[in-house]
Design an enzyme around this catalytic site. Structure first.
Site, PDB file in Angstrom:
ATOM      1  N   LEU A 175       5.544 -23.659  21.369  1.00 38.51           N
ATOM      2  CA  LEU A 175       6.231 -23.813  20.088  1.00 38.51           C
ATOM      3  C   LEU A 175       7.417 -24.767  20.277  1.00 38.51           C
ATOM      4  O   LEU A 175       7.581 -25.736  19.552  1.00 38.51           O
ATOM      5  CB  LEU A 175       6.709 -22.437  19.589  1.00 38.51           C
ATOM      6  CG  LEU A 175       7.581 -22.428  18.328  1.00 38.51           C
ATOM      7  CD1 LEU A 175       6.795 -22.923  17.121  1.00 38.51           C
ATOM      8  CD2 LEU A 175       8.108 -21.010  18.053  1.00 38.51           C
TER       9      LEU A 175
ATOM     10  N   SER B 225      15.770 -23.186  18.884  1.00 38.19           N
ATOM     11  CA  SER B 225      16.040 -22.071  17.970  1.00 38.19           C
ATOM     12  C   SER B 225      15.527 -22.410  16.574  1.00 38.19           C
ATOM     13  O   SER B 225      15.027 -21.547  15.850  1.00 38.19           O
ATOM     14  CB  SER B 225      17.546 -21.803  17.894  1.00 38.19           C
ATOM     15  OG  SER B 225      18.047 -21.487  19.172  1.00 38.19           O
TER      16      SER B 225
ATOM     17  N   ARG C 237      25.716   0.823  53.173  1.00 40.65           N
ATOM     18  CA  ARG C 237      26.842  -0.041  53.587  1.00 40.65           C
ATOM     19  C   ARG C 237      28.101   0.806  53.823  1.00 40.65           C
ATOM     20  O   ARG C 237      28.546   1.538  52.937  1.00 40.65           O
ATOM     21  CB  ARG C 237      27.112  -1.078  52.489  1.00 40.65           C
ATOM     22  CG  ARG C 237      28.351  -1.920  52.702  1.00 40.65           C
ATOM     23  CD  ARG C 237      28.185  -2.858  53.860  1.00 40.65           C
ATOM     24  NE  ARG C 237      29.317  -3.763  53.992  1.00 40.65           N
ATOM     25  CZ  ARG C 237      29.491  -4.559  55.036  1.00 40.65           C
ATOM     26  NH1 ARG C 237      28.610  -4.561  56.040  1.00 40.65           N
ATOM     27  NH2 ARG C 237      30.538  -5.355  55.100  1.00 40.65           N
TER      28      ARG C 237
ATOM     29  N   ILE D 286      28.306  -5.115  43.974  1.00 41.45           N
ATOM     30  CA  ILE D 286      28.186  -3.982  44.900  1.00 41.45           C
ATOM     31  C   ILE D 286      27.748  -4.465  46.285  1.00 41.45           C
ATOM     32  O   ILE D 286      28.123  -3.880  47.303  1.00 41.45           O
ATOM     33  CB  ILE D 286      27.211  -2.920  44.306  1.00 41.45           C
ATOM     34  CG1 ILE D 286      27.893  -2.232  43.118  1.00 41.45           C
ATOM     35  CG2 ILE D 286      26.767  -1.908  45.361  1.00 41.45           C
ATOM     36  CD1 ILE D 286      27.008  -1.300  42.313  1.00 41.45           C
ATOM     37  N   HIS D 287      27.005  -5.555  46.329  1.00 34.95           N
ATOM     38  CA  HIS D 287      26.582  -6.109  47.617  1.00 34.95           C
ATOM     39  C   HIS D 287      27.696  -6.931  48.285  1.00 34.95           C
ATOM     40  O   HIS D 287      27.525  -7.381  49.427  1.00 34.95           O
ATOM     41  CB  HIS D 287      25.359  -7.019  47.445  1.00 34.95           C
ATOM     42  CG  HIS D 287      24.049  -6.293  47.354  1.00 34.95           C
ATOM     43  ND1 HIS D 287      23.667  -5.571  46.249  1.00 34.95           N
ATOM     44  CD2 HIS D 287      23.031  -6.168  48.240  1.00 34.95           C
ATOM     45  CE1 HIS D 287      22.463  -5.059  46.456  1.00 34.95           C
ATOM     46  NE2 HIS D 287      22.058  -5.394  47.648  1.00 34.95           N
TER      47      HIS D 287
ATOM     48  N   GLU E 182      12.195 -16.772  24.007  1.00 37.41           N
ATOM     49  CA  GLU E 182      11.672 -16.125  22.796  1.00 37.41           C
ATOM     50  C   GLU E 182      12.792 -15.778  21.803  1.00 37.41           C
ATOM     51  O   GLU E 182      12.786 -14.737  21.161  1.00 37.41           O
ATOM     52  CB  GLU E 182      10.813 -14.899  23.143  1.00 37.41           C
ATOM     53  CG  GLU E 182       9.575 -15.325  23.929  1.00 37.41           C
ATOM     54  CD  GLU E 182       8.437 -14.331  23.904  1.00 37.41           C
ATOM     55  OE1 GLU E 182       8.313 -13.581  22.926  1.00 37.41           O
ATOM     56  OE2 GLU E 182       7.674 -14.323  24.878  1.00 37.41           O
TER      57      GLU E 182
ATOM     58  N   THR F 271      17.189 -16.789  21.509  1.00 40.68           N
ATOM     59  CA  THR F 271      18.419 -16.441  22.232  1.00 40.68           C
ATOM     60  C   THR F 271      19.018 -15.146  21.660  1.00 40.68           C
ATOM     61  O   THR F 271      18.610 -14.675  20.585  1.00 40.68           O
ATOM     62  CB  THR F 271      19.461 -17.568  22.076  1.00 40.68           C
ATOM     63  OG1 THR F 271      19.758 -17.687  20.670  1.00 40.68           O
ATOM     64  CG2 THR F 271      18.936 -18.898  22.604  1.00 40.68           C
TER      65      THR F 271
ATOM     66  N   GLU G  76      21.792 -14.897  20.263  1.00 41.42           N
ATOM     67  CA  GLU G  76      22.374 -15.219  18.946  1.00 41.42           C
ATOM     68  C   GLU G  76      21.284 -15.151  17.869  1.00 41.42           C
ATOM     69  O   GLU G  76      21.516 -14.617  16.774  1.00 41.42           O
ATOM     70  CB  GLU G  76      23.004 -16.624  18.976  1.00 41.42           C
ATOM     71  CG  GLU G  76      24.254 -16.758  19.846  1.00 41.42           C
ATOM     72  CD  GLU G  76      23.971 -16.784  21.352  1.00 41.42           C
ATOM     73  OE1 GLU G  76      22.821 -17.058  21.754  1.00 41.42           O
ATOM     74  OE2 GLU G  76      24.902 -16.516  22.127  1.00 41.42           O
TER      75      GLU G  76
HETATM   76  C1  LIG Z   1      12.032 -20.248  31.440  1.00 40.09           C
HETATM   77  C2  LIG Z   1      11.723 -20.511  30.004  1.00 40.09           C
HETATM   78  C3  LIG Z   1      10.459 -20.236  29.519  1.00 40.09           C
HETATM   79  C4  LIG Z   1      10.131 -20.523  28.175  1.00 40.09           C
HETATM   80  N1  LIG Z   1       8.846 -20.331  27.747  1.00 40.09           N
HETATM   81  C5  LIG Z   1       8.492 -20.783  26.507  1.00 40.09           C
HETATM   82  C6  LIG Z   1       7.114 -20.774  26.097  1.00 40.09           C
HETATM   83  O1  LIG Z   1       6.222 -20.324  26.824  1.00 40.09           O
HETATM   84  N2  LIG Z   1       6.810 -21.295  24.876  1.00 40.09           N
HETATM   85  C7  LIG Z   1       7.755 -21.820  24.048  1.00 40.09           C
HETATM   86  O2  LIG Z   1       7.400 -22.260  22.962  1.00 40.09           O
HETATM   87  N3  LIG Z   1       9.072 -21.820  24.404  1.00 40.09           N
HETATM   88  C8  LIG Z   1       9.458 -21.329  25.613  1.00 40.09           C
HETATM   89  N4  LIG Z   1      10.784 -21.370  26.012  1.00 40.09           N
HETATM   90  C9  LIG Z   1      11.781 -21.926  25.091  1.00 40.09           C
HETATM   91  C10 LIG Z   1      12.787 -20.927  24.563  1.00 40.09           C
HETATM   92  O3  LIG Z   1      12.173 -20.074  23.649  1.00 40.09           O
HETATM   93  C11 LIG Z   1      13.949 -21.752  23.989  1.00 40.09           C
HETATM   94  O4  LIG Z   1      14.642 -22.295  25.095  1.00 40.09           O
HETATM   95  C12 LIG Z   1      14.891 -20.911  23.133  1.00 40.09           C
HETATM   96  O5  LIG Z   1      14.260 -20.539  21.947  1.00 40.09           O
HETATM   97  C13 LIG Z   1      16.189 -21.659  22.805  1.00 40.09           C
HETATM   98  O6  LIG Z   1      15.942 -22.946  22.333  1.00 40.09           O
HETATM   99  P1  LIG Z   1      16.766 -24.176  22.978  1.00 40.09           P
HETATM  100  O7  LIG Z   1      16.612 -24.088  24.450  1.00 40.09           O
HETATM  101  O8  LIG Z   1      16.345 -25.443  22.330  1.00 40.09           O
HETATM  102  O9  LIG Z   1      18.294 -23.875  22.642  1.00 40.09           O
HETATM  103  P2  LIG Z   1      19.082 -24.296  21.292  1.00 40.09           P
HETATM  104  O10 LIG Z   1      18.286 -23.868  20.101  1.00 40.09           O
HETATM  105  O11 LIG Z   1      19.487 -25.707  21.379  1.00 40.09           O
HETATM  106  O12 LIG Z   1      20.363 -23.364  21.386  1.00 40.09           O
HETATM  107  C14 LIG Z   1      21.545 -23.746  22.116  1.00 40.09           C
HETATM  108  C15 LIG Z   1      22.602 -22.688  21.807  1.00 40.09           C
HETATM  109  O13 LIG Z   1      22.927 -22.717  20.410  1.00 40.09           O
HETATM  110  C16 LIG Z   1      22.774 -21.425  19.844  1.00 40.09           C
HETATM  111  N5  LIG Z   1      22.308 -21.534  18.473  1.00 40.09           N
HETATM  112  C17 LIG Z   1      21.276 -22.289  17.983  1.00 40.09           C
HETATM  113  N6  LIG Z   1      21.158 -22.104  16.663  1.00 40.09           N
HETATM  114  C18 LIG Z   1      22.109 -21.230  16.284  1.00 40.09           C
HETATM  115  C19 LIG Z   1      22.498 -20.649  15.057  1.00 40.09           C
HETATM  116  N7  LIG Z   1      21.858 -20.915  13.912  1.00 40.09           N
HETATM  117  N8  LIG Z   1      23.539 -19.789  15.047  1.00 40.09           N
HETATM  118  C20 LIG Z   1      24.181 -19.478  16.201  1.00 40.09           C
HETATM  119  N9  LIG Z   1      23.873 -20.000  17.407  1.00 40.09           N
HETATM  120  C21 LIG Z   1      22.844 -20.861  17.449  1.00 40.09           C
HETATM  121  C22 LIG Z   1      21.737 -20.740  20.744  1.00 40.09           C
HETATM  122  O14 LIG Z   1      21.818 -19.322  20.640  1.00 40.09           O
HETATM  123  C23 LIG Z   1      22.153 -21.264  22.114  1.00 40.09           C
HETATM  124  O15 LIG Z   1      23.234 -20.505  22.588  1.00 40.09           O
HETATM  125  C24 LIG Z   1      11.129 -21.048  27.327  1.00 40.09           C
HETATM  126  C25 LIG Z   1      12.418 -21.289  27.820  1.00 40.09           C
HETATM  127  C26 LIG Z   1      12.709 -21.051  29.139  1.00 40.09           C
HETATM  128  C27 LIG Z   1      14.100 -21.364  29.639  1.00 40.09           C
END
Ligand SMILES: Cc1cc2nc3c(=O)[nH]c(=O)nc-3n(C[C@H](O)[C@H](O)[C@H](O)COP(=O)(O)OP(=O)(O)OC[C@H]3O[C@@H](n4cnc5c(N)ncnc54)[C@H](O)[C@@H]3O)c2cc1C
Length: 382
Positions: A125, A132, A268, A338-339, A364, A366, A368
């Site tokens: 996605l 987000s 420990r 603790i470690h 899936e 954040t 927020e």
């Molecule tokens: C290890 C890993 C595995 C993943 N696996 C998948 C997967 O299999 N498939 C897939 O589709 N995605 C996957 N993701 C993506 C993941 O779902 C996104 O990283 C996540 O949804 C956040 O999107 P972003 O990284 O673009 O952060 P951004 O959306 O850019 O957010 C940056 C910051 O802004 C904040 N923010 C954004 N909008 C708002 C708002 N309206 N109000 C307040 N705060 C806000 C966020 O909370 C965050 O703190 C994966 C990510 C990681 C790191």
């Protein structure tokens, strides 16, 4: 109200724990350091039914529910969160999207080998400019006769390099905004479809997180998953279930960190006694155990609601994911504390939990975004 697990559920926990401790634990650091995707254990996970936990037996699944799924992800993640997230993305994102929205033919062709563990699934996605705000998807799918032509790129796709089948969202009608996004099943080997950069990550390093690139990728129209325009709303429904697994991932890692901290505190010695004799350490352990137990109640309650199949559980799965993710971060932090200095050293498991748990407040949705989902439902907004 009955908080006890059935005999079968208790047995499942024992079996998965024994597998995780016997077959995964000895390799955890080696896989982590090498960012090695544990392809060698996928057949065993399949044989145990862990790659099709929530799907009916007629589609090759184990015919179990979300409670059993949460147990499995919790126990795998207690030992290695990387294996937990591999199983989570395969089951509740890719396979479940096909189960919930697929035609009978798609379920036979794609869901069955996924659920049997003969094939690996990924779900795309997120895009570089649409995280987000996934409604801002830019990848396009243009109809061309009996095909769609996909162009664009996805980012952060779990299992990206190893997936035989990928469910990806793409814009079919820009004028309809998020209601113009559709879901497609793409098979590995389809010309114009390839995984791109494999990310070099802070944690969960044995899981694969990759770019997915579409360049004039011709996908048969029969691989449209659900109705045209249903891909984004469908994804939100899929994430409701997926968040239970990320909550279980956090719960499992928090339990692992608590177990490691307890064991270390008892052995420990400083100032002539075990550090577990100091009230400061005891209070940390008590707080950690209480938070882990509270997470468990939220995770299993959300899983139980999902198993009822008649009620909405999006708010509860977001609450479980929010709380269990944040708890995992706090508990792993205290585990390092603790470690002491040894918490900073790779000979002990504390530093790995500390790195791995952070994903739970991001993936899936954040923390927020979870708060936004919960608040929207509290306020009766759509
Ligand atoms: C290890 C890993 C595995 C993943 N696996 C998948 C997967 O299999 N498939 C897939 O589709 N995605 C996957 N993701 C993506 C993941 O779902 C996104 O990283 C996540 O949804 C956040 O999107 P972003 O990284 O673009 O952060 P951004 O959306 O850019 O957010 C940056 C910051 O802004 C904040 N923010 C954004 N909008 C708002 C708002 N309206 N109000 C307040 N705060 C806000 C966020 O909370 C965050 O703190 C994966 C990510 C990681 C790191």
């Amino acid at each position: 109200m009955d908080f006890s697990l059935t005999q079968e559920q208790q047995q499942l926990r024992k079996t998965v724990r024994a597998f995780a401790e016997g077959e995964i634990a000895p390799h955890v650091m080696e896989w982590d350091e090498a960012s090695h995707f544990p392809i060698e254990i996928m057949p065993q996970l399949g044989e145990m039914g862990l790659l099709g936990v929530i799907f009916p037996e007629q589609y090759g699944g184990a015919g179990l529910g979300y409670i059993e799924y949460a147990i499995a992800v919790e126990e795998l993640s207690r030992v290695d969160g990387s294996v937990g997230i591999i199983v989570a993305a395969h089951n509740s994102l890719c396979s479940n999207h096909i189960y919930k929205f697929g035609t009978e033919a798609q379920k036979k062709k794609y869901l069955t080998p996924l659920a049997q563990g003969k094939r690996i699934g990924a779900w795309s996605l997120t895009e570089p400019e649409a995280g987000s705000d996934a409604g801002g998807t830019r990848t396009t799918a243009r109809r061309d006769g009996d095909h769609y032509i996909l162009n664009g790129s996805k980012t952060f796709t779990t299992n990206g390099h190893y997936a035989d089948f990928c469910v990806a969202m793409a814009v079919t009608d820009k004028s309809k905004g998020s209601h113009g996004i559709s879901a497609f099943i793409i098979e590995k080997g389809t010309p114009g479809f390839r995984p791109g950069k494999k990310e070099n990550k802070l944690g969960l390093r044995a899981s694969d997180t990759s770019e997915i690139i579409f360049t004039d990728c011709r996908v048969p129209a029969e691989n449209l998953l659900g109705a045209e325009g249903e891909g984004f709303t469908g994804s939100l429904a899929i994430l409701d279930g997926g968040r239970i697994s990320i909550a279980a991932l956090g719960l499992g890692m928090a339990q692992g960190a608590l177990d490691a901290a307890l064991s270390y505190a008892k052995q420990r010695k400083q100032f002539g006694k075990a550090i577990s004799e100091f009230q400061a350490i005891q209070f940390k352990l008590a707080d950690m155990a209480t938070e882990v137990e509270a997470s468990r109640l939220l995770v299993y309650h959300a899983a139980w609601l999902a198993d009822q199949k008649t009620v909405r559980f999006g708010k509860e799965s977001s609450m479980a994911k929010l709380f269990a993710g944040e708890v995992a971060v706090r508990v792993a932090n205290e585990c390092v504390q603790i470690h002491g200095g040894y918490g900073f050293i790779k000979d002990y498991p504390a530093e790995k939990y500390y790195r791995d748990v952070k994903l739970c407040t991001i993936g899936e949705g954040t923390s927020e975004i979870q708060r936004m989902v919960i608040a929207r439902q509290l306020l009766g907004k759509k």
